[in-house]
Write a protein that holds these residues in place. Structure first.
Motif, short mmCIF file in Angstrom:
data_model
loop_
_atom_site.label_atom_id
_atom_site.label_comp_id
_atom_site.label_asym_id
_atom_site.label_seq_id
_atom_site.Cartn_x
_atom_site.Cartn_y
_atom_site.Cartn_z
N PHE A 233 0.82 -1.22 0.00
CA PHE A 233 0.00 0.00 0.00
C PHE A 233 0.86 1.28 0.00
N ASN B 218 -2.13 1.96 -4.19
CA ASN B 218 -3.35 2.20 -3.40
C ASN B 218 -4.21 0.96 -3.23
N ASN B 219 -4.05 -0.01 -4.15
CA ASN B 219 -4.83 -1.24 -4.04
C ASN B 219 -4.08 -2.36 -3.33
N ASP C 203 0.95 1.86 5.76
CA ASP C 203 1.82 1.71 4.58
C ASP C 203 3.16 1.08 4.92
#
Ligand SMILES: N[C@@H](CC(=O)c1ccccc1NC=O)C(=O)O
Ligand SMILES: [Zn+2]
Ligand SMILES: [Zn+2]
Length: 204
Positions: A55, A59-60, A193
């Motif tokens: 991530f 974004n996916n 993230d």
């Protein structure tokens, strides 16, 4: 004997330019609470020794809490990559990974107290070679697997495309190349993230 290969998190430690610096303070002292000291931290998740979640650059992609803990515990091979400013598939091709699925690249003699100016970059073709050899974790003693100025972060994407997880900022200063047991578990932060890890190795 387990050896700590984690950077100590402390004020003034190397940090990505412009990113949130690490800070720690006692938010409530023993005197204030009448019983205990309570610390608090603020940090970028990419400071010091940490794992990247896909991530971070997709974004996916899965977040850090969604990664399998088994990736981060088991055998590893420390490979000496010093002199090389580009870590190529041709260089790694010649190395016998001995069936190990976690690879740590030692690229500097010792890590510096300052954020580096230049770091070796990892060729995008390395990911395919690692995948072919069954590797699913790549660790480096640098702040990134890509060049410090890269916006495309090609190596990050190539590694993810080949299901290879990333650990950055290891301290391999005193570590000889060879086979080790390895543990570096990322903190379980929902939606994150990346996360700090406490990384340790033990000679096989
Ligand atoms: N890819 C690096 C982090 C990174 O690229 C970065 C971290 C903080 C602030 C900016 C960054 N990259 C900017 O373009 C890492 O995975 O730790
Ligand atoms: Zn990172
Ligand atoms: Zn990264």
């Amino acid at each position: 004997m387990w050896i700590d290969i984690t950077q100590t998190m402390k004020k003034g430690m190397p940090n990505w330019p412009g990113d949130t610096p690490f800070s720690f303070e006692i938010a409530y002292t023993k005197q204030q609470t009448g019983s205990v000291n309570i610390g608090k931290i603020e940090t970028s998740l990419h400071t010091g020794t940490h794992a990247d979640a896909p991530f971070h650059f997709d974004n996916n992609g899965p977040t850090i809490d969604q990664l399998d803990v088994n990736t981060f515990i088991g055998d590893c091979l420390v490979i000496d990559c010093r002199p090389h400013s580009i870590i190529s598939a041709a260089f790694l091709q010649a190395i016998d990974f001995q069936g190990v699925q976690r690879i740590l690249l030692k690229t500097v003699d010792r890590i510096s107290d300052c954020f580096p100016q230049h770091i070796p970059i990892i060729d995008a073709e390395v990911a395919a070679l690692l995948k072919e050899r069954g590797v699913f974790l790549l660790g480096v003693d640098n702040p990134s697997v890509d060049s410090l100025t890269s916006k495309e972060v090609q190596a990050h994407h190539a590694l993810y495309a080949h299901q290879i997880q990333i650990i950055e900022g290891l301290d391999l200063s005193c570590i000889e190349p060879g086979l080790y047991d390895f543990i570096a578990l990322p903190l379980k932060i929902e939606g994150a993230d990346g996360a700090p890890v406490r990384a340790v190795i033990r000679k096989k």
